[in-house]
Scaffold this active site. Structure first.
Site, short mmCIF file in Angstrom:
data_model
loop_
_atom_site.label_atom_id
_atom_site.label_comp_id
_atom_site.label_asym_id
_atom_site.label_seq_id
_atom_site.Cartn_x
_atom_site.Cartn_y
_atom_site.Cartn_z
N GLU A 165 -9.61 -3.63 -0.31
CA GLU A 165 -10.44 -3.93 -1.48
C GLU A 165 -11.12 -5.30 -1.43
O GLU A 165 -10.90 -6.17 -2.27
CB GLU A 165 -9.60 -3.79 -2.76
CG GLU A 165 -8.98 -2.42 -2.91
CD GLU A 165 -8.30 -2.19 -4.25
OE1 GLU A 165 -8.07 -1.01 -4.58
OE2 GLU A 165 -8.02 -3.17 -4.97
N GLU A 349 -5.21 4.73 -1.69
CA GLU A 349 -4.52 4.44 -2.95
C GLU A 349 -5.06 5.37 -4.03
O GLU A 349 -6.26 5.56 -4.15
CB GLU A 349 -4.72 3.00 -3.42
CG GLU A 349 -3.97 1.95 -2.65
CD GLU A 349 -4.14 0.56 -3.25
OE1 GLU A 349 -4.32 0.46 -4.49
OE2 GLU A 349 -4.10 -0.42 -2.50
#
Length: 443
Positions: A165, A349
């Site tokens: 991220e 995720e």
């Protein structure tokens, strides 16, 4: 009647170093920016920190057994940079590096494929003191760190993730200040984004120089932008700008060697000759994280002319307050299929925080989480039925853990952790996921 996933679909699970390891006084690791952030009053709920977390540093064998018991074959974990290099550069902490040696060997002994993530937000504070991600020298620092891990661990690592991220690192950590290092400087955040992209390319080059066939990718929490009903036409340009900033600032330079036109004026001051050619790299796989839809509305007097809006009330919510929307997940996968050449995608995720109260027998019957997983896994089946190249899924997370600024208040795990005793208790969702994995199908 079951709903099968594609043949060869790969199942795994994800964690991150600062959120589970603890072990801070045990091996001479350096301070990370999250240690500093947690020590700043008012930053983290209840003054919590990751000093102990799930004590994975000492309980890793039990945790790997839980992964094996789940039936998962792939484990995405991250290395804590300051545990390996306390100052970020120079001295190597052999004790810390040996921990990851043991961890990876333990995975292989249990038939688990190690997916090593180089960076999941825990930058050495010593590097932050030198400018951190705003300092262009970090491209060399990150390359040296990658080289150390490649030489020591690369013979056993099955897949490499450069960054988890990077858009959160840039925008949430350096523009909004809600994550470490807690900076609120929009211009600096653009520079950070560019340096992260350069680091991804350099790390890929380093890994490939030693292991040419090793798959390398990065993980992005992509978002399809939405606006409230009745405002689609007037806010269409804001959605386009939001997606260019959140997704395109990291995907476009890697896939196409350019930044989106809508943000080029903000990126241009940080680009030097040759940067974009260097950033464009072959994508072995694209990691995709997603939890919720993003609704956008106008914002006046801000660095960007949009802000996040509250989604419509008809969505169910997790304990984070996040709307549950499997259709958004499906549409995000379709963006990669339609706009970025349909690369191999791994969901690295996805999950939800819910109130997990043990019953009188100590069991956690988390049906809300099971319903969440059913909706989002159904979205994967819908996307793959339409040709999306989604090849695997790793729920977040194996364990309840330190949830960043929320401390220990929010629980995402398939396994409940009693933070006092460190007892692990698989939840009903663990059994649900085990059955899905075993049958490679949704019930």
């Amino acid at each position: 009647m079951t709903r099968p996933f594609p043949d060869g679909f790969r199942w795994g699970v994800s964690t991150s170093s600062y959120q589970i390891e603890g072990g801070s006084p045990n091996d001479g690791r350096g301070t990370s920016i999250w240690d500093t952030y947690c020590a700043t009053p008012g930053r983290v709920a209840n003054g919590d920190n990751g000093n102990v977390a799930c004590d994975h540093y000492n309980r890793w064998e039990e945790d790997l057994d839980l992964i094996k018991g789940l039936g998962a074959k792939h484990y995405r974990f991250s290395v804590m940079w300051p545990r390996v290099m306390p100052d970020g550069t120079g001295h190597i902490n052999e004790t810390g590096l040996a921990f990851y040696d043991r961890l990876i060997d333990g995975m292989l002994e249990r038939g688990l494929d190690p997916w090593l993530c180089l960076y999941h937000w825990d930058l050495p504070q010593a590097l932050q003191d030198r400018g951190g991600w705003t300092n262009r020298n970090i491209v060399d620092w990150f390359a040296d760190y990658t080289e150390i891990l490649a030489l020591r661990l690369g013979d056993r690592v099955k897949s490499w993730v450069t960054f988890n991220e990077p858009n959160v690192v840039a925008w949430v950590g350096h523009e909004e200040g809600r994550h470490a290092p807690g900076i609120t400087d929009p211009r600096a955040a653009m520079r950070v984004a560019h340096h992260l992209n350069m680091c991804h390319a350099r790390a890929t080059e380093v890994i490939k120089s030693h292991f040419p066939d090793a798959p390398v990718g990065f993980v992005l929490p992509m978002h399809k932008g939405y606006t409230l009903p009745g405002r689609q036409e007037q806010n269409a340009h804001l959605i386009e700008l939001f997606e260019a900033k959140w997704n395109g600032a990291f995907l476009d330079p890697v896939y196409y060697g350019r930044y989106p036109d809508l943000i080029m004026d903000r990126m241009e001051p940080h680009i030097q000759d040759g940067d974009l050619q260097a950033i464009k790299t072959k994508v072995d796989f694209q990691g995709l994280n997603q939890y919720f839809p993003s609704y956008i509305e106008p914002a006046n007097g801000k660095a960007w002319p949009f802000k996040h809006a509250e989604p419509p009330k008809y969505f169910r919510r997790t304990e984070m307050g996040w709307a549950i929307d499997g259709d958004c997940f499906y549409r995000t996968m379709k963006i990669l299929q339609d706009k970025y050449g349909n690369p191999p995608v791994f969901i690295t995720e996805n999950g939800g925080a819910f109130v997990d109260l043990p019953d009188e027998n100590g069991n956690i019957n988390d049906q809300d989480r099971i319903a969440y997983y059913d909706e989002y896994l159904s979205a994967i089946l819908r996307a793959t039925d339409e040709g999306a190249n989604v090849q695997g899924y790793m729920p977040w997370s194996l364990l309840d853990n330190f949830e960043w600024a929320y401390g220990y208040e929010k629980r995402f795990g398939l396994v409940h952790v009693d933070y006092t005793s460190q007892k692990r208790t698989p939840k009903a969702s663990y059994d649900f996921m085990r059955n899905v994995i075993k049958s490679n199908a949704l019930p």
